[in-house]
Design an enzyme around this catalytic site. Sequence first.
Site, PDB file in Angstrom:
ATOM      1  N   SER A 186       0.827  -1.298  -0.122  1.00  0.00           N
ATOM      2  CA  SER A 186       0.059  -0.106   0.039  1.00  0.00           C
ATOM      3  C   SER A 186       0.926   1.166  -0.004  1.00  0.00           C
ATOM      4  CB  SER A 186      -0.924  -0.052   1.211  1.00  0.00           C
ATOM      5  OG  SER A 186      -1.799  -1.280   1.057  1.00  0.00           O
TER       6      SER A 186
HETATM    7  N1  SAH Z   1      -1.469  -4.674   3.875  1.00  0.00           N
HETATM    8  C1  SAH Z   1      -1.012  -4.562   3.042  1.00  0.00           C
HETATM    9  C2  SAH Z   1      -1.624  -4.558   1.614  1.00  0.00           C
HETATM   10  C3  SAH Z   1      -1.533  -5.600   0.571  1.00  0.00           C
HETATM   11  S1  SAH Z   1      -2.690  -5.681  -0.660  1.00  0.00           S
HETATM   12  C4  SAH Z   1       0.365  -3.439   2.802  1.00  0.00           C
HETATM   13  O1  SAH Z   1       0.993  -2.921   3.809  1.00  0.00           O
HETATM   14  O2  SAH Z   1       1.005  -3.396   1.849  1.00  0.00           O
HETATM   15  C5  SAH Z   1      -3.975  -6.514  -0.234  1.00  0.00           C
HETATM   16  C6  SAH Z   1      -3.575  -7.801   0.336  1.00  0.00           C
HETATM   17  O3  SAH Z   1      -4.958  -8.296   0.707  1.00  0.00           O
HETATM   18  C7  SAH Z   1      -3.204  -8.607  -0.745  1.00  0.00           C
HETATM   19  O4  SAH Z   1      -2.242  -9.577  -0.275  1.00  0.00           O
HETATM   20  C8  SAH Z   1      -4.345  -9.762  -1.136  1.00  0.00           C
HETATM   21  O5  SAH Z   1      -3.908 -11.036  -1.178  1.00  0.00           O
HETATM   22  C9  SAH Z   1      -4.948  -9.664   0.419  1.00  0.00           C
HETATM   23  N2  SAH Z   1      -6.315 -10.192   0.335  1.00  0.00           N
HETATM   24  C10 SAH Z   1      -7.353 -10.029  -0.545  1.00  0.00           C
HETATM   25  N3  SAH Z   1      -8.414 -10.559  -0.100  1.00  0.00           N
HETATM   26  C11 SAH Z   1      -8.308 -11.055   0.972  1.00  0.00           C
HETATM   27  C12 SAH Z   1      -8.906 -11.934   1.856  1.00  0.00           C
HETATM   28  N4  SAH Z   1     -10.232 -12.483   1.644  1.00  0.00           N
HETATM   29  N5  SAH Z   1      -8.677 -12.454   2.957  1.00  0.00           N
HETATM   30  C13 SAH Z   1      -7.268 -12.050   3.207  1.00  0.00           C
HETATM   31  N6  SAH Z   1      -6.429 -11.404   2.638  1.00  0.00           N
HETATM   32  C14 SAH Z   1      -6.789 -10.974   1.386  1.00  0.00           C
END
Ligand code: SAH
Length: 220
Positions: A67
């Site tokens: 993010s």
């Molecule tokens: N918190 C992270 C954001 C990663 S992007 C950061 O600091 O950069 C969002 C993430 O959510 C992805 O890795 C994706 O695989 C995950 N994701 C999507 N749907 C999900 C679900 N139902 N349960 C858990 N993780 C999920």
Amino acid sequence: MATHGTGMTSARTHARMVERLRDEGIRDEVVLDAMLAVPRHRFVDEALAIRAYEDVPLPIGHGQTISQPWVVARMTELARNGRDLDGVLEIGTGCGYQTAVLSRIAKRVWTVERIGALVAKARRNLQALKCGNVALKHGDGSADLGEDLAVDAIVVTAGATHLPTALLRYLKPGGRMVIPLSDEGARGVQYLTVVDPTPNGFREQKLDAVRFVPLLPGLA
Ligand code: SAH
């Protein structure tokens, strides 16, 4: 040489990133301190480390992103809401960047990721930074987790088309959820949304427009 160059510039560019966050409206000093304490360049591939302190999302593999710093700071500020937090639940660990930020502002962090390879990546990143107060789970955070948890805040870091109400039962009284939510289906604009449960349901506040990868069901 390249690694050395990155090391030389990163402390300065990192401090500048935090000053920009302040200029762009992040007010909570506890959050700004956490953003300064967590080295974002350690969460991206070496080839991208040079861009780690730009305010942009970057690819982390598996079609996912780390993010944008402003979004991480804003969500953390909204989750904290000026309080000291005991427990936080994060849905969507990715490479673990926001997890590390949350681990500095809460006593305990639970984080759930649906992609197994990213759980492994996040585990390595968080261990390297000695974030000892984090529990990682390979799971689907769009549904009930089947856990016995009570947290002060839930931070969903993937874009949802409807509120994952099954998670609200994990909030302690006075707790809140922060989630990017689109109200016009998958192609609608997402807004950071704060959900505060009330005795008769919950109150929703739609805030900043954002862009997140989708919250998807099931494991991968
Ligand atoms: N918190 C992270 C954001 C990663 S992007 C950061 O600091 O950069 C969002 C993430 O959510 C992805 O890795 C994706 O695989 C995950 N994701 C999507 N749907 C999900 C679900 N139902 N349960 C858990 N993780 C999920």
